[in-house]
Design a protein around this motif. Structure first.
Motif, PDB file in Angstrom:
ATOM      1  N   SER A  44      39.633  44.995  87.487  1.00  0.00           N
ATOM      2  CA  SER A  44      40.450  44.452  88.578  1.00  0.00           C
ATOM      3  C   SER A  44      40.045  43.002  88.819  1.00  0.00           C
ATOM      4  O   SER A  44      38.946  42.573  88.466  1.00  0.00           O
ATOM      5  CB  SER A  44      40.256  45.272  89.849  1.00  0.00           C
ATOM      6  N   THR A  83      44.515  47.476  89.487  1.00  0.00           N
ATOM      7  CA  THR A  83      44.024  47.423  90.862  1.00  0.00           C
ATOM      8  C   THR A  83      42.730  48.230  90.925  1.00  0.00           C
ATOM      9  O   THR A  83      42.496  49.122  90.097  1.00  0.00           O
ATOM     10  CB  THR A  83      45.036  48.020  91.848  1.00  0.00           C
ATOM     11  N   TRP A  84      41.908  47.900  91.901  1.00  0.00           N
ATOM     12  CA  TRP A  84      40.627  48.593  92.034  1.00  0.00           C
ATOM     13  C   TRP A  84      40.833  50.099  92.189  1.00  0.00           C
ATOM     14  O   TRP A  84      40.103  50.909  91.622  1.00  0.00           O
ATOM     15  CB  TRP A  84      39.879  48.021  93.236  1.00  0.00           C
ATOM     16  N   ALA A  85      41.857  50.474  92.944  1.00  0.00           N
ATOM     17  CA  ALA A  85      42.081  51.891  93.256  1.00  0.00           C
ATOM     18  C   ALA A  85      42.538  52.707  92.048  1.00  0.00           C
ATOM     19  O   ALA A  85      42.348  53.927  92.017  1.00  0.00           O
ATOM     20  CB  ALA A  85      43.107  52.016  94.384  1.00  0.00           C
ATOM     21  N   GLU A  86      43.180  52.070  91.050  1.00  0.00           N
ATOM     22  CA  GLU A  86      43.730  52.837  89.929  1.00  0.00           C
ATOM     23  C   GLU A  86      42.815  52.896  88.702  1.00  0.00           C
ATOM     24  O   GLU A  86      43.133  53.551  87.717  1.00  0.00           O
ATOM     25  CB  GLU A  86      45.086  52.266  89.516  1.00  0.00           C
ATOM     26  N   MET A 147      36.438  46.513 100.290  1.00  0.00           N
ATOM     27  CA  MET A 147      37.378  46.939  99.252  1.00  0.00           C
ATOM     28  C   MET A 147      37.422  48.449  99.203  1.00  0.00           C
ATOM     29  O   MET A 147      36.398  49.116  99.380  1.00  0.00           O
ATOM     30  CB  MET A 147      36.940  46.396  97.886  1.00  0.00           C
ATOM     31  N   VAL A 148      38.600  48.992  98.951  1.00  0.00           N
ATOM     32  CA  VAL A 148      38.740  50.440  98.858  1.00  0.00           C
ATOM     33  C   VAL A 148      37.932  50.961  97.662  1.00  0.00           C
ATOM     34  O   VAL A 148      37.859  50.319  96.617  1.00  0.00           O
ATOM     35  CB  VAL A 148      40.236  50.831  98.746  1.00  0.00           C
ATOM     36  N   TYR A 170      40.646  47.631 101.920  1.00  0.00           N
ATOM     37  CA  TYR A 170      41.758  46.869 101.352  1.00  0.00           C
ATOM     38  C   TYR A 170      41.726  46.959  99.823  1.00  0.00           C
ATOM     39  O   TYR A 170      40.701  47.266  99.228  1.00  0.00           O
ATOM     40  CB  TYR A 170      41.677  45.404 101.800  1.00  0.00           C
ATOM     41  N   ASN A 171      42.858  46.666  99.203  1.00  0.00           N
ATOM     42  CA  ASN A 171      42.959  46.802  97.753  1.00  0.00           C
ATOM     43  C   ASN A 171      42.168  45.748  96.988  1.00  0.00           C
ATOM     44  O   ASN A 171      41.911  45.909  95.796  1.00  0.00           O
ATOM     45  CB  ASN A 171      44.423  46.746  97.304  1.00  0.00           C
ATOM     46  N   SER A 172      41.790  44.670  97.643  1.00  0.00           N
ATOM     47  CA  SER A 172      41.024  43.617  96.972  1.00  0.00           C
ATOM     48  C   SER A 172      40.105  42.949  97.977  1.00  0.00           C
ATOM     49  O   SER A 172      40.324  43.015  99.195  1.00  0.00           O
ATOM     50  CB  SER A 172      41.955  42.572  96.347  1.00  0.00           C
ATOM     51  N   SER A 175      42.003  40.361  99.977  1.00  0.00           N
ATOM     52  CA  SER A 175      42.740  40.894 101.131  1.00  0.00           C
ATOM     53  C   SER A 175      41.804  41.196 102.289  1.00  0.00           C
ATOM     54  O   SER A 175      42.139  40.944 103.461  1.00  0.00           O
ATOM     55  CB  SER A 175      43.499  42.157 100.728  1.00  0.00           C
TER      56      SER A 175
END
Length: 269
Positions: A44, A83-86, A147-148, A170-172, A175
């Motif tokens: 990410s 993205t970090w979450a995926e 970050m999430v 947050y996703n990043s 953010s």
């Protein structure tokens, strides 16, 4: 007589020419250069570890380390921005071979096969200079941006006083820091090297708590069922790159200090 000799020579040359053509037609085409095996890396955007530069190209500490490590192992590094979450989902599905990009091993030791560690990274709390937050205890009743699925998020969600603070994910990191700047959070927590990308231009406006949340060991995460040979080979290659000065040189090129280098904490953040 001359005409007869000329005719014989003509026929002889014609036969040689036909034999030459026949030989060329039966020659097997040369083999193509063997293609290198690919290591598909998921990462990410997290400046300065992995991000897109002004020219629209991937760059960063981990991008350079990955390319050099793969070169030494005779692999081709292919990057996929996620993205970090995926990242975990893509790793489980096999869309990527590993997660590589400011990824902390701490607390995740049993979730993956790891190559590394290869760098250290303090995770710190950043506040505005005039904030009344001076210690972790002062975070009670406050809102922090993280970050999430990050180590910062899991750390604060598992503290005894977690019920006394609001953790906004947050996703990043970008953010999270933007929310902090707009007053939606009283503090933002992340890798100090990442946070400094946003605070370095206004050093008098921000400060960091003296004690880091933890010092993360950065590694490369593979699935538990991945081929252990490639994981071990990469781990040895990263160790060699630290020993011969390659990783320290890349890290310092992007502004990291000695405290980020394995085995050297003489220059604290």
């Amino acid at each position: 007589m001359k005409k007869k000799i000329f005719s014989i020579l003509f026929i002889f040359i014609l036969i040689l020419s036909l034999c030459s053509c026949s030989h060329r037609q039966t020659e097997k085409p040369s083999k193509k250069k063997e293609e290198l095996p690919v290591l598909t890396i998921g990462s990410s955007s997290y400046n300065p570890y992995f991000y897109i530069n002004e020219d629209g190209n991937y760059t960063g500490i981990d991008k350079e380390i990955a390319e050099e490590a793969c070169r030494r192992m005779h692999y081709k590094a292919v990057f996929k921005e996620l993205t970090w979450a995926e990242q975990n989902r893509k790793l489980r599905k096999g869309s990527i071979d590993c997660i590589w990009g400011g990824f902390a091993m701490n607390g995740r030791e049993q979730q993956y096969q790891w190559a590394g560690p290869y760098l250290l990274s303090p995770i710190c709390v950043c506040v505005q200079s005039d904030s009344d937050i001076h210690s972790f205890e002062d975070l009670r009743g406050k809102t922090i941006g993280v970050m999430v699925n990050s180590r910062a998020e899991s750390y604060f969600l598992n503290q005894p006083y977690s019920s006394d603070l609001q953790v906004s994910a947050y996703n990043s990191l970008q953010s999270a820091f933007a929310a902090f700047n707009k007053g939606y959070a009283d503090a933002v927590v992340g890798h100090r090297t990442g946070l400094e990308q946003y605070t370095k231009n206004s050093p008098d406006f921000y400060r960091y708590l003296d004690t880091p949340v933890l010092v993360a060991q950065l590694g490369v995460a593979f699935r538990k069922d991945s081929d252990s040979d490639i994981v071990n080979k990469l781990s040895k290659t990263l160790a060699q790159m630290n020993t011969d000065g390659t990783i320290p040189s890349i890290a310092k090129k992007y502004g990291l200090s000695n405290s980020n280098i394995l085995g050297d904490t003489s220059d604290e953040n």
